[in-house]
Design a protein around this motif. Structure first.
Motif, PDB file in Angstrom:
ATOM      1  N   HIS A   1       0.865  -1.179   0.000  1.00 16.29           N
ATOM      2  CA  HIS A   1       0.000   0.000   0.000  1.00 16.29           C
ATOM      3  C   HIS A   1       0.903   1.230   0.000  1.00 16.29           C
ATOM      4  O   HIS A   1       1.837   1.309   0.796  1.00 16.29           O
ATOM      5  N   ILE A   2       0.624   2.160  -0.912  1.00 14.06           N
ATOM      6  CA  ILE A   2       1.428   3.373  -0.994  1.00 14.06           C
ATOM      7  C   ILE A   2       0.508   4.590  -0.969  1.00 14.06           C
ATOM      8  O   ILE A   2      -0.668   4.499  -1.306  1.00 14.06           O
ATOM      9  N   PHE A   3       1.058   5.712  -0.554  1.00 16.59           N
ATOM     10  CA  PHE A   3       0.315   6.966  -0.557  1.00 16.59           C
ATOM     11  C   PHE A   3       0.787   7.800  -1.749  1.00 16.59           C
ATOM     12  O   PHE A   3       1.985   7.982  -1.948  1.00 16.59           O
ATOM     13  N   VAL A   4      -0.169   8.310  -2.512  1.00 19.79           N
ATOM     14  CA  VAL A   4       0.125   9.093  -3.709  1.00 19.79           C
ATOM     15  C   VAL A   4      -0.471  10.488  -3.536  1.00 19.79           C
ATOM     16  O   VAL A   4      -1.633  10.624  -3.137  1.00 19.79           O
ATOM     17  N   ASP A   5       0.333  11.488  -3.835  1.00 22.36           N
ATOM     18  CA  ASP A   5      -0.138  12.876  -3.808  1.00 22.36           C
ATOM     19  C   ASP A   5      -1.061  13.073  -5.003  1.00 22.36           C
ATOM     20  O   ASP A   5      -0.632  13.024  -6.146  1.00 22.36           O
ATOM     21  N   VAL A   6      -2.348  13.292  -4.714  1.00 22.55           N
ATOM     22  CA  VAL A   6      -3.329  13.446  -5.792  1.00 22.55           C
ATOM     23  C   VAL A   6      -3.630  14.909  -6.079  1.00 22.55           C
ATOM     24  O   VAL A   6      -4.471  15.218  -6.916  1.00 22.55           O
ATOM     25  N   GLY A   7      -2.947  15.808  -5.405  1.00 19.03           N
ATOM     26  CA  GLY A   7      -3.117  17.240  -5.659  1.00 19.03           C
ATOM     27  C   GLY A   7      -3.761  17.961  -4.500  1.00 19.03           C
ATOM     28  O   GLY A   7      -4.408  17.360  -3.648  1.00 19.03           O
ATOM     29  N   LEU A   8      -3.530  19.263  -4.468  1.00 18.58           N
ATOM     30  CA  LEU A   8      -4.091  20.141  -3.444  1.00 18.58           C
ATOM     31  C   LEU A   8      -3.752  19.703  -2.026  1.00 18.58           C
ATOM     32  O   LEU A   8      -4.506  19.939  -1.084  1.00 18.58           O
ATOM     33  N   GLY A   9      -2.604  19.032  -1.870  1.00 13.82           N
ATOM     34  CA  GLY A   9      -2.148  18.611  -0.546  1.00 13.82           C
ATOM     35  C   GLY A   9      -2.793  17.334  -0.038  1.00 13.82           C
ATOM     36  O   GLY A   9      -2.588  16.962   1.115  1.00 13.82           O
ATOM     37  N   PHE A  10      -3.573  16.661  -0.869  1.00 17.63           N
ATOM     38  CA  PHE A  10      -4.223  15.420  -0.457  1.00 17.63           C
ATOM     39  C   PHE A  10      -3.410  14.221  -0.915  1.00 17.63           C
ATOM     40  O   PHE A  10      -2.900  14.191  -2.032  1.00 17.63           O
ATOM     41  N   HIS A  11      -3.319  13.208  -0.044  1.00 22.29           N
ATOM     42  CA  HIS A  11      -2.647  11.957  -0.353  1.00 22.29           C
ATOM     43  C   HIS A  11      -3.658  10.827  -0.170  1.00 22.29           C
ATOM     44  O   HIS A  11      -4.419  10.825   0.798  1.00 22.29           O
ATOM     45  N   VAL A  12      -3.654   9.878  -1.100  1.00 21.09           N
ATOM     46  CA  VAL A  12      -4.585   8.760  -1.063  1.00 21.09           C
ATOM     47  C   VAL A  12      -3.793   7.464  -0.997  1.00 21.09           C
ATOM     48  O   VAL A  12      -2.786   7.301  -1.689  1.00 21.09           O
ATOM     49  N   GLU A  13      -4.260   6.541  -0.163  1.00 19.61           N
ATOM     50  CA  GLU A  13      -3.624   5.235  -0.052  1.00 19.61           C
ATOM     51  C   GLU A  13      -4.138   4.336  -1.171  1.00 19.61           C
ATOM     52  O   GLU A  13      -5.348   4.188  -1.366  1.00 19.61           O
ATOM     53  N   PHE A  14      -3.206   3.747  -1.931  1.00 17.12           N
ATOM     54  CA  PHE A  14      -3.545   2.864  -3.037  1.00 17.12           C
ATOM     55  C   PHE A  14      -2.801   1.542  -2.886  1.00 17.12           C
ATOM     56  O   PHE A  14      -1.697   1.494  -2.345  1.00 17.12           O
ATOM     57  N   THR A  15      -3.395   0.478  -3.434  1.00 20.35           N
ATOM     58  CA  THR A  15      -2.644  -0.753  -3.651  1.00 20.35           C
ATOM     59  C   THR A  15      -1.842  -0.545  -4.933  1.00 20.35           C
ATOM     60  O   THR A  15      -2.070   0.429  -5.656  1.00 20.35           O
ATOM     61  N   TRP A  16      -0.939  -1.442  -5.241  1.00 20.02           N
ATOM     62  CA  TRP A  16      -0.145  -1.291  -6.453  1.00 20.02           C
ATOM     63  C   TRP A  16      -1.021  -1.184  -7.712  1.00 20.02           C
ATOM     64  O   TRP A  16      -0.831  -0.254  -8.503  1.00 20.02           O
ATOM     65  N   PRO A  17      -1.985  -2.088  -7.913  1.00 11.94           N
ATOM     66  CA  PRO A  17      -2.818  -1.970  -9.126  1.00 11.94           C
ATOM     67  C   PRO A  17      -3.628  -0.667  -9.156  1.00 11.94           C
ATOM     68  O   PRO A  17      -3.770  -0.053 -10.220  1.00 11.94           O
ATOM     69  N   GLU A  18      -4.151  -0.254  -8.016  1.00  7.91           N
ATOM     70  CA  GLU A  18      -4.899   1.004  -7.960  1.00  7.91           C
ATOM     71  C   GLU A  18      -4.002   2.188  -8.297  1.00  7.91           C
ATOM     72  O   GLU A  18      -4.402   3.099  -9.021  1.00  7.91           O
ATOM     73  N   ALA A  19      -2.776   2.167  -7.769  1.00  7.28           N
ATOM     74  CA  ALA A  19      -1.830   3.253  -8.038  1.00  7.28           C
ATOM     75  C   ALA A  19      -1.490   3.315  -9.519  1.00  7.28           C
ATOM     76  O   ALA A  19      -1.460   4.395 -10.115  1.00  7.28           O
ATOM     77  N   LEU A  20      -1.255   2.162 -10.134  1.00  7.76           N
ATOM     78  CA  LEU A  20      -0.930   2.136 -11.565  1.00  7.76           C
ATOM     79  C   LEU A  20      -2.095   2.643 -12.412  1.00  7.76           C
ATOM     80  O   LEU A  20      -1.892   3.349 -13.398  1.00  7.76           O
ATOM     81  N   GLU A  21      -3.317   2.317 -12.004  1.00 14.28           N
ATOM     82  CA  GLU A  21      -4.490   2.812 -12.729  1.00 14.28           C
ATOM     83  C   GLU A  21      -4.594   4.336 -12.598  1.00 14.28           C
ATOM     84  O   GLU A  21      -4.827   5.042 -13.575  1.00 14.28           O
ATOM     85  N   PHE A  22      -4.403   4.861 -11.378  1.00 13.11           N
ATOM     86  CA  PHE A  22      -4.454   6.305 -11.159  1.00 13.11           C
ATOM     87  C   PHE A  22      -3.363   7.013 -11.952  1.00 13.11           C
ATOM     88  O   PHE A  22      -3.610   8.033 -12.598  1.00 13.11           O
ATOM     89  N   ILE A  23      -2.158   6.455 -11.936  1.00 11.80           N
ATOM     90  CA  ILE A  23      -1.031   7.047 -12.660  1.00 11.80           C
ATOM     91  C   ILE A  23      -1.327   7.079 -14.156  1.00 11.80           C
ATOM     92  O   ILE A  23      -1.063   8.078 -14.827  1.00 11.80           O
ATOM     93  N   SER A  24      -1.905   6.005 -14.690  1.00 12.94           N
ATOM     94  CA  SER A  24      -2.261   5.965 -16.114  1.00 12.94           C
ATOM     95  C   SER A  24      -3.257   7.065 -16.454  1.00 12.94           C
ATOM     96  O   SER A  24      -3.136   7.730 -17.498  1.00 12.94           O
ATOM     97  N   LEU A  25      -4.247   7.273 -15.588  1.00 13.69           N
ATOM     98  CA  LEU A  25      -5.227   8.332 -15.815  1.00 13.69           C
ATOM     99  C   LEU A  25      -4.564   9.707 -15.795  1.00 13.69           C
ATOM    100  O   LEU A  25      -4.867  10.567 -16.633  1.00 13.69           O
ATOM    101  N   LYS A  26      -3.668   9.932 -14.840  1.00 11.98           N
ATOM    102  CA  LYS A  26      -2.969  11.217 -14.752  1.00 11.98           C
ATOM    103  C   LYS A  26      -2.082  11.438 -15.968  1.00 11.98           C
ATOM    104  O   LYS A  26      -2.040  12.543 -16.516  1.00 11.98           O
ATOM    105  N   GLU A  27      -1.369  10.397 -16.396  1.00  8.47           N
ATOM    106  CA  GLU A  27      -0.504  10.529 -17.565  1.00  8.47           C
ATOM    107  C   GLU A  27      -1.329  10.818 -18.817  1.00  8.47           C
ATOM    108  O   GLU A  27      -0.926  11.638 -19.653  1.00  8.47           O
ATOM    109  N   ALA A  28      -2.482  10.175 -18.954  1.00  5.93           N
ATOM    110  CA  ALA A  28      -3.356  10.431 -20.110  1.00  5.93           C
ATOM    111  C   ALA A  28      -3.871  11.865 -20.079  1.00  5.93           C
ATOM    112  O   ALA A  28      -3.921  12.540 -21.112  1.00  5.93           O
ATOM    113  N   ARG A  29      -4.231  12.340 -18.896  1.00  6.41           N
ATOM    114  CA  ARG A  29      -4.711  13.723 -18.768  1.00  6.41           C
ATOM    115  C   ARG A  29      -3.611  14.716 -19.121  1.00  6.41           C
ATOM    116  O   ARG A  29      -3.839  15.706 -19.813  1.00  6.41           O
ATOM    117  N   LEU A  30      -2.389  14.442 -18.639  1.00  5.07           N
ATOM    118  CA  LEU A  30      -1.265  15.330 -18.957  1.00  5.07           C
ATOM    119  C   LEU A  30      -0.962  15.309 -20.456  1.00  5.07           C
ATOM    120  O   LEU A  30      -0.656  16.347 -21.041  1.00  5.07           O
TER     121      LEU A  30
END
Length: 91
Positions: free
Chosen positions: A56-85
């Motif tokens: 389980h890792i914590f990822v800075d999702v913006g505006l000072g908020f951090h969310v706890e993710f499992t590895w697959p959840e984190a990779l999904e979130f990262i993919s969404l952020k990369e696509a948005r960027l």
């Protein structure tokens, strides 16, 4: 000058998510469930830390908020952020 600042922040954000994706993929691929690392306490003062459960890792999702993710959840979130960027880059 403001445009240059915004551009630099944009590319920095892309690199942060790219690096994070690579690190999570490496943890997942090698089944690393614990590790020893250095933590920046502030002003470039570091100490060693033992991470007992890396699944389980914590990822800075913006505006000072951090969310706890499992590895697959984190990779999904990262993919969404990369696509948005990538979409913003085309503008």
């Amino acid at each position: 000058m403001y445009v240059t600042y915004c551009r630099d922040k944009f590319f920095e954000s892309q690199k942060v998510f790219s690096d994070l994706r690579k690190r999570v993929e490496t943890l997942e691929k090698n089944a690393v469930t614990s590790l020893r690392t250095l933590v920046n306490l502030d002003s470039e003062v570091y100490t060693q830390a033992d991470v007992l459960d890396t699944r389980h890792i914590f990822v800075d999702v913006g505006l000072g908020f951090h969310v706890e993710f499992t590895w697959p959840e984190a990779l999904e979130f990262i993919s969404l952020k990369e696509a948005r960027l990538a979409k913003l880059k085309k503008r």
